[in-house]
Enzyme design. Structure first.
Site, PDB file in Angstrom:
ATOM      1  N   GLU A 214      -2.573  24.527  -1.383  1.00 39.02           N
ATOM      2  CA  GLU A 214      -2.910  23.109  -1.534  1.00 39.02           C
ATOM      3  C   GLU A 214      -1.625  22.406  -1.942  1.00 39.02           C
ATOM      4  O   GLU A 214      -1.252  22.408  -3.114  1.00 39.02           O
ATOM      5  CB  GLU A 214      -3.999  22.938  -2.605  1.00 39.02           C
ATOM      6  CG  GLU A 214      -5.333  23.588  -2.248  1.00 39.02           C
ATOM      7  CD  GLU A 214      -6.117  22.793  -1.212  1.00 39.02           C
ATOM      8  OE1 GLU A 214      -5.803  21.603  -0.997  1.00 39.02           O
ATOM      9  OE2 GLU A 214      -7.040  23.359  -0.605  1.00 39.02           O
ATOM     10  N   CYS A 248      -1.662  13.987  -5.772  1.00 41.71           N
ATOM     11  CA  CYS A 248      -1.126  14.570  -4.532  1.00 41.71           C
ATOM     12  C   CYS A 248      -1.458  13.750  -3.290  1.00 41.71           C
ATOM     13  O   CYS A 248      -0.655  13.673  -2.378  1.00 41.71           O
ATOM     14  CB  CYS A 248      -1.637  15.988  -4.362  1.00 41.71           C
ATOM     15  SG  CYS A 248      -3.426  16.107  -4.415  1.00 41.71           S
TER      16      CYS A 248
HETATM   17  P1  NAD Z   1       4.016  22.646 -11.301  1.00 38.93           P
HETATM   18  O1  NAD Z   1       5.459  22.481 -11.566  1.00 38.93           O
HETATM   19  O2  NAD Z   1       3.041  22.639 -12.428  1.00 38.93           O
HETATM   20  O3  NAD Z   1       3.887  24.012 -10.473  1.00 38.93           O
HETATM   21  C1  NAD Z   1       2.648  24.482  -9.978  1.00 38.93           C
HETATM   22  C2  NAD Z   1       2.470  25.934 -10.380  1.00 38.93           C
HETATM   23  O4  NAD Z   1       3.470  26.715  -9.755  1.00 38.93           O
HETATM   24  C3  NAD Z   1       2.608  26.152 -11.881  1.00 38.93           C
HETATM   25  O5  NAD Z   1       1.535  26.943 -12.342  1.00 38.93           O
HETATM   26  C4  NAD Z   1       3.931  26.866 -12.016  1.00 38.93           C
HETATM   27  O6  NAD Z   1       3.983  27.759 -13.102  1.00 38.93           O
HETATM   28  C5  NAD Z   1       4.055  27.586 -10.712  1.00 38.93           C
HETATM   29  N1  NAD Z   1       5.440  27.833 -10.341  1.00 38.93           N
HETATM   30  C6  NAD Z   1       6.489  26.979 -10.525  1.00 38.93           C
HETATM   31  N2  NAD Z   1       7.619  27.546 -10.042  1.00 38.93           N
HETATM   32  C7  NAD Z   1       7.262  28.774  -9.568  1.00 38.93           C
HETATM   33  C8  NAD Z   1       7.997  29.816  -8.943  1.00 38.93           C
HETATM   34  N3  NAD Z   1       9.309  29.743  -8.726  1.00 38.93           N
HETATM   35  N4  NAD Z   1       7.324  30.919  -8.557  1.00 38.93           N
HETATM   36  C9  NAD Z   1       5.989  31.024  -8.762  1.00 38.93           C
HETATM   37  N5  NAD Z   1       5.251  30.043  -9.353  1.00 38.93           N
HETATM   38  C10 NAD Z   1       5.883  28.947  -9.754  1.00 38.93           C
HETATM   39  O7  NAD Z   1       3.470  21.557 -10.321  1.00 38.93           O
HETATM   40  P2  NAD Z   1       4.184  20.842  -9.113  1.00 38.93           P
HETATM   41  O8  NAD Z   1       4.440  21.836  -8.048  1.00 38.93           O
HETATM   42  O9  NAD Z   1       5.304  19.985  -9.561  1.00 38.93           O
HETATM   43  O10 NAD Z   1       2.979  19.878  -8.699  1.00 38.93           O
HETATM   44  C11 NAD Z   1       3.180  18.733  -7.980  1.00 38.93           C
HETATM   45  C12 NAD Z   1       3.094  19.034  -6.498  1.00 38.93           C
HETATM   46  O11 NAD Z   1       1.828  19.617  -6.222  1.00 38.93           O
HETATM   47  C13 NAD Z   1       3.188  17.802  -5.647  1.00 38.93           C
HETATM   48  O12 NAD Z   1       3.896  18.107  -4.476  1.00 38.93           O
HETATM   49  C14 NAD Z   1       1.736  17.503  -5.317  1.00 38.93           C
HETATM   50  O13 NAD Z   1       1.567  16.760  -4.141  1.00 38.93           O
HETATM   51  C15 NAD Z   1       1.179  18.875  -5.212  1.00 38.93           C
HETATM   52  N6  NAD Z   1      -0.250  18.855  -5.514  1.00 38.93           N
HETATM   53  C16 NAD Z   1      -1.112  19.147  -4.525  1.00 38.93           C
HETATM   54  C17 NAD Z   1      -2.470  19.078  -4.767  1.00 38.93           C
HETATM   55  C18 NAD Z   1      -3.481  19.394  -3.717  1.00 38.93           C
HETATM   56  O14 NAD Z   1      -4.646  19.509  -4.067  1.00 38.93           O
HETATM   57  N7  NAD Z   1      -3.109  19.531  -2.458  1.00 38.93           N
HETATM   58  C19 NAD Z   1      -2.924  18.703  -6.032  1.00 38.93           C
HETATM   59  C20 NAD Z   1      -1.996  18.422  -7.012  1.00 38.93           C
HETATM   60  C21 NAD Z   1      -0.661  18.503  -6.756  1.00 38.93           C
END
Ligand code: NAD
Length: 463
Positions: A214, A248
């Protein structure tokens, strides 16, 4: 080595023992777990809302509606519909297979890993969890380290309510995720950015683990000249500035027909003033940016230029991580703000000649998580629906599709793969097993060697 406080080593195998023992199979057990999850959301509402406010400075009603109420809706729907979703579905069989019967049986996949982001740190973990429970799986959930209060609250409360032989919360950051991803899972459900999405997909590939991704992206809004501009501006401004733009599927940029551009921008400014007052720093209804890194990233996009006019906003305060609702009028295609998902309270407006040009613009870029069109013409709405590809499409509304649990929610192309919510979540965490059963009373030797000419003639006639 996993960081201190990390407890997830070997989680997959520990929970798999419960799965293999058949603990999660009975529907009654699943319904009980869903009831317990509901109870947690009701009884711990206060501490959960407090944690959300501390992590993402969410206005209370936004936190309640988008996190607790929407998750509750998912959990309740799963509980009420579970028996009908789990029913075997009888299917037809060809004459050559008769006598016999066939059906599809939804079987649980096993042990799922659910990794969530910080922006909706409850809903984006517990809604997929509802699907995993309903489908009869065990699960480890890994909250985002960027929402530490919510992560701690979930780690405290979930084990008090759910069967801890089947579910576990693992807290931590990249190290914890990396260690979890090295384990063998039966499904990985990841929500977050596409860079990490690729890391997850690579880790999953090692064990051929099915994956739901997602992700995000730049969700466009097309505003046609025949749209109700006042309503369009209000809905778009609401969707863009909700949670300070950290959603998102929020409208990321607007493609507006040139003839109505001026009026539209004025209407957006009016809507923002009505929502948040003359000074949004004082509004209890406007959120803050999650951390310093994202604060600098978003203000950097505003300051990098590449637009004709700062139509409104631009003010900021680094101490409270406040960025004013900002509208950039007349953005260039090469502007930094058009090069990445904004994920902040900034709305770029790009004029287009007509809706066809808007469609071409969208199609020349990665497929977004959502696309939106505002128009009073069914043909225009249909044109955008049929000629563009996106995870979802909203006509004269934004974001709301994600709150309708009967609709699938998910991306396509670079915005993700797979979907969930309601029945779609149940299916995501299930394997659709084909079952064909035949009696042994009749055993026609037609299919068996030796393949004589007579048998071949008959087989050709039958198939
Ligand atoms: P975040 O930084 O919280 O990361 C998400 C998860 O990935 C966390 O649990 C984190 O620990 C893990 N993570 C981070 N780096 C990692 C790595 N190198 N290896 C493994 N796991 C790792 O959140 P984010 O990614 O900044 O969230 C924002 C993004 O998510 C935006 O692009 C947004 O559009 C997208 N998003 C999508 C949805 C959806 O439902 N499609 C919903 C919310 C957010």
């Amino acid at each position: 080595m996993p960081q201190s406080g990390y407890t997830g080593s070997g989680s997959a195998e520990r929970l798999r023992a419960a799965f293999r023992a058949g603990r999660t199979r009975p529907l009654e057990w699943r319904i009980k777990q869903l009831r317990c999850l509901e109870a947690m959301l009701v009884e711990q509402e206060g501490p959960l809302i407090k944690a959300l406010a501390a992590d993402v400075a969410k206005p209370e009603i936004e936190g309640w509606a988008s996190e607790l109420a929407s998750t509750m809706g998912e959990v309740r729907l799963a509980r009420r519909k579970l028996k009908s979703w789990a029913k075997d579905r009888r299917l037809a069989i060809p004459a050559s297979h008769r006598p016999g019967r066939a059906w599809v049986h939804s079987e649980p996949l096993g042990v799922a890993l659910i990794i969530g982001p910080w922006n909706f740190p409850i809903q984006l973990l517990l809604s997929p969890l509802a699907g995993a429970i309903a489908a009869g799986n065990c699960a480890v959930i890994k909250p985002s380290e960027l929402a530490p209060e919510t992560s701690a609250a979930l780690a405290q409360f979930l084990p008090q309510y759910l069967d801890d032989s089947a579910f576990e919360v693992v807290e931590g950051g990249v190290e914890a995720s990396t260690d979890l991803l090295a384990q063998k899972w039966d499904h990985i459900f990841y929500t977050g950015n596409g860079v990490v999405g690729r890391i997850v997909a690579q880790a999953a590939a090692r064990n051929l683990t099915p994956t739901t991704l997602e992700l995000g992206g730049k969700s466009p809004v097309v505003v046609a000249s025949d749209a109700d501009l006042r309503v369009a501006a209000r809905r778009i401004a609401w969707g863009r500035f909700f949670n300070a733009g950290q959603v998102c599927m929020a409208p990321d940029y607007v493609l507006v027909e040139s003839s109505v551009r001026k009026n539209f921008v004025e209407e957006v400014a009016r809507a923002v003033a009505t929502f948040y007052g003359a000074d949004p720093t004082r509004s209890p209804d406007f959120g803050r940016i999650v951390n310093q890194h994202h604060f600098e990233r978003v203000t950097g996009l505003i300051d990098a230029g590449g637009y004709e006019r700062l139509a409104m906003g631009g003010q900021r305060d680094a101490v409270t991580r406040y960025i004013a609702p900002t509208v950039l009028d007349g953005v260039d295609d090469g502007a930094p703000v058009m090069a990445e998902e904004i994920f902040g309270p900034v709305l770029p407006i790009r004029p287009v000649r007509d809706v066809r040009e808007a469609v071409e613009y969208v199609n020349a870029r990665p497929k977004p998580l959502a696309a939106y069109v505002f128009t009073s013409s069914r043909d225009t709405a249909r044109l955008v629906e049929r000629r563009t590809s996106s995870g979802a499409l909203g006509v004269n509304n934004v974001v709301l599709h994600a709150t309708a649990p009967h609709l699938p929610f998910g991306g396509v192309g670079e915005s993700g793969m797979g979907s969930y919510h309601g029945r779609w979540g149940f299916d995501t965490f299930s394997h659709q097993k084909a079952v064909l059963t035949k009696s042994t009373r009749l055993d026609v030797p037609l299919a068996y060697p030796p393949y004589t000419e007579r048998k071949s003639r008959l087989v050709r006639r039958l198939l």
